[in-house]
Design a protein around this motif. Structure first.
Motif, PDB file in Angstrom:
ATOM      1  N   GLU A 171      98.351  90.666  53.209  1.00  0.00           N
ATOM      2  CA  GLU A 171      99.410  89.664  53.053  1.00  0.00           C
ATOM      3  C   GLU A 171      99.390  88.647  54.194  1.00  0.00           C
ATOM      4  N   CYS A 172      99.086  89.095  55.406  1.00  0.00           N
ATOM      5  CA  CYS A 172      99.019  88.169  56.546  1.00  0.00           C
ATOM      6  C   CYS A 172      97.786  87.274  56.464  1.00  0.00           C
ATOM      7  N   ASP A 173      96.682  87.804  55.936  1.00  0.00           N
ATOM      8  CA  ASP A 173      95.507  86.949  55.701  1.00  0.00           C
ATOM      9  C   ASP A 173      95.887  85.812  54.753  1.00  0.00           C
ATOM     10  N   ARG A 174      96.638  86.133  53.701  1.00  0.00           N
ATOM     11  CA  ARG A 174      97.088  85.112  52.755  1.00  0.00           C
ATOM     12  C   ARG A 174      98.036  84.128  53.435  1.00  0.00           C
ATOM     13  N   ARG A 175      99.007  84.658  54.174  1.00  0.00           N
ATOM     14  CA  ARG A 175     100.016  83.820  54.821  1.00  0.00           C
ATOM     15  C   ARG A 175      99.381  82.850  55.822  1.00  0.00           C
ATOM     16  N   CYS A 176      98.376  83.305  56.552  1.00  0.00           N
ATOM     17  CA  CYS A 176      97.767  82.509  57.630  1.00  0.00           C
ATOM     18  C   CYS A 176      96.513  81.757  57.192  1.00  0.00           C
ATOM     19  N   SER A 177      96.219  81.734  55.905  1.00  0.00           N
ATOM     20  CA  SER A 177      94.966  81.136  55.431  1.00  0.00           C
ATOM     21  C   SER A 177      94.885  79.627  55.643  1.00  0.00           C
ATOM     22  N   ALA A 178      95.996  78.929  55.760  1.00  0.00           N
ATOM     23  CA  ALA A 178      95.963  77.470  55.850  1.00  0.00           C
ATOM     24  C   ALA A 178      96.157  76.940  57.274  1.00  0.00           C
ATOM     25  N   THR A 179      96.276  77.797  58.248  1.00  0.00           N
ATOM     26  CA  THR A 179      96.535  77.319  59.611  1.00  0.00           C
ATOM     27  C   THR A 179      95.253  77.153  60.418  1.00  0.00           C
ATOM     28  N   SER A 180      95.312  76.264  61.403  1.00  0.00           N
ATOM     29  CA  SER A 180      94.162  76.097  62.300  1.00  0.00           C
ATOM     30  C   SER A 180      94.248  77.061  63.478  1.00  0.00           C
ATOM     31  N   HIS A 181      95.378  77.745  63.631  1.00  0.00           N
ATOM     32  CA  HIS A 181      95.583  78.729  64.711  1.00  0.00           C
ATOM     33  C   HIS A 181      95.631  80.129  64.103  1.00  0.00           C
ATOM     34  N   LYS A 182      94.570  80.480  63.422  1.00  0.00           N
ATOM     35  CA  LYS A 182      94.554  81.710  62.630  1.00  0.00           C
ATOM     36  C   LYS A 182      94.786  82.970  63.464  1.00  0.00           C
ATOM     37  N   GLY A 183      94.176  83.062  64.636  1.00  0.00           N
ATOM     38  CA  GLY A 183      94.332  84.254  65.479  1.00  0.00           C
ATOM     39  C   GLY A 183      95.775  84.496  65.878  1.00  0.00           C
ATOM     40  N   ASN A 184      96.443  83.451  66.359  1.00  0.00           N
ATOM     41  CA  ASN A 184      97.851  83.576  66.746  1.00  0.00           C
ATOM     42  C   ASN A 184      98.723  83.890  65.539  1.00  0.00           C
ATOM     43  N   CYS A 185      98.436  83.230  64.438  1.00  0.00           N
ATOM     44  CA  CYS A 185      99.213  83.448  63.221  1.00  0.00           C
ATOM     45  C   CYS A 185      99.078  84.898  62.759  1.00  0.00           C
ATOM     46  N   TYR A 213     112.312  88.921  59.077  1.00  0.00           N
ATOM     47  CA  TYR A 213     111.182  88.040  59.370  1.00  0.00           C
ATOM     48  C   TYR A 213     111.685  86.663  59.810  1.00  0.00           C
ATOM     49  N   ASP A 214     112.726  86.184  59.149  1.00  0.00           N
ATOM     50  CA  ASP A 214     113.272  84.853  59.415  1.00  0.00           C
ATOM     51  C   ASP A 214     114.054  84.797  60.728  1.00  0.00           C
ATOM     52  N   ASN A 215     114.780  85.845  61.064  1.00  0.00           N
ATOM     53  CA  ASN A 215     115.687  85.824  62.222  1.00  0.00           C
ATOM     54  C   ASN A 215     115.058  86.260  63.533  1.00  0.00           C
ATOM     55  N   TRP A 216     113.862  86.810  63.524  1.00  0.00           N
ATOM     56  CA  TRP A 216     113.230  87.293  64.753  1.00  0.00           C
ATOM     57  C   TRP A 216     112.790  86.086  65.580  1.00  0.00           C
ATOM     58  N   LYS A 217     113.283  85.990  66.812  1.00  0.00           N
ATOM     59  CA  LYS A 217     113.010  84.830  67.674  1.00  0.00           C
ATOM     60  C   LYS A 217     112.109  85.213  68.850  1.00  0.00           C
ATOM     61  N   ASN A 218     111.338  84.243  69.333  1.00  0.00           N
ATOM     62  CA  ASN A 218     110.535  84.466  70.531  1.00  0.00           C
ATOM     63  C   ASN A 218     111.396  84.211  71.770  1.00  0.00           C
ATOM     64  N   LYS A 219     110.824  84.351  72.957  1.00  0.00           N
ATOM     65  CA  LYS A 219     111.624  84.226  74.179  1.00  0.00           C
ATOM     66  C   LYS A 219     112.158  82.810  74.394  1.00  0.00           C
ATOM     67  N   GLU A 220     111.557  81.813  73.768  1.00  0.00           N
ATOM     68  CA  GLU A 220     112.058  80.445  73.872  1.00  0.00           C
ATOM     69  C   GLU A 220     113.123  80.144  72.817  1.00  0.00           C
ATOM     70  N   GLY A 221     113.352  81.076  71.908  1.00  0.00           N
ATOM     71  CA  GLY A 221     114.348  80.863  70.866  1.00  0.00           C
ATOM     72  C   GLY A 221     113.778  80.327  69.572  1.00  0.00           C
ATOM     73  N   GLY A 222     112.474  80.112  69.533  1.00  0.00           N
ATOM     74  CA  GLY A 222     111.831  79.645  68.303  1.00  0.00           C
ATOM     75  C   GLY A 222     111.493  80.817  67.399  1.00  0.00           C
ATOM     76  N   PRO A 223     110.973  80.548  66.222  1.00  0.00           N
ATOM     77  CA  PRO A 223     110.650  81.640  65.305  1.00  0.00           C
ATOM     78  C   PRO A 223     109.491  82.488  65.811  1.00  0.00           C
ATOM     79  N   LYS A 224     109.638  83.799  65.752  1.00  0.00           N
ATOM     80  CA  LYS A 224     108.587  84.721  66.166  1.00  0.00           C
ATOM     81  C   LYS A 224     107.532  84.859  65.066  1.00  0.00           C
ATOM     82  N   CYS A 225     107.994  84.867  63.834  1.00  0.00           N
ATOM     83  CA  CYS A 225     107.113  85.140  62.707  1.00  0.00           C
ATOM     84  C   CYS A 225     106.665  83.848  62.024  1.00  0.00           C
ATOM     85  N   PRO A 226     105.355  83.736  61.731  1.00  0.00           N
ATOM     86  CA  PRO A 226     104.837  82.504  61.128  1.00  0.00           C
ATOM     87  C   PRO A 226     105.185  82.375  59.650  1.00  0.00           C
TER      88      PRO A 226
END
Length: 113
Positions: free
Chosen positions: A58-72, A100-113
């Motif tokens: 599922e994550c391979d599918r979700r991250c298939s269109a990004t240029s930052h695939k490793g991070n995604c 998935y939607d509410n999990w935030k990173n330390k800067e307050g942005g979204p944790k999950c792509p």
């Protein structure tokens, strides 16, 4: 002599009264700087569930269109293993999984792509 014992009490009371808001502000900042880690997925909220063994695909599918695939992929797999859901598509659609939607990173942005 009574004035000598009265003055330290007044200063102590004044210090406690004035310092309370300062300590409250420091505590609030500390809470804002902490990361929010979801502990479980609320029942009935996941409308796009994924079993733990399907997270990789599922994550391979979700991250298939990004240029930052490793991070995604790193973020998506961590989120999927915790939340047991991955939104449909390659971007957005996070409303189907509150964890998935509410999990935030330390800067307050979204944790999950």
């Amino acid at each position: 002599m009574a004035q000598l014992t009265f003055l330290p009490c007044v200063f102590l009371l004044l210090f406690i009264t004035c310092s309370k808001p300062i300590f409250q502000v420091a505590a609030e900042r500390s809470l804002q700087q902490r990361r929010w880690y979801p502990t479980d997925t609320p029942s009935g909220v996941n409308t796009c569930p994924v079993s733990a063994d399907r997270c990789g695909a599922e994550c391979d599918r979700r991250c298939s269109a990004t240029s930052h695939k490793g991070n995604c992929l790193d973020g998506c797999n961590k989120c999927c293993n915790t939340c047991l859901c991955v939104p449909p598509g390659t971007f957005g659609n996070k409303e189907c999984c509150a964890c998935y939607d509410n999990w935030k990173n330390k800067e307050g942005g979204p944790k999950c792509p």
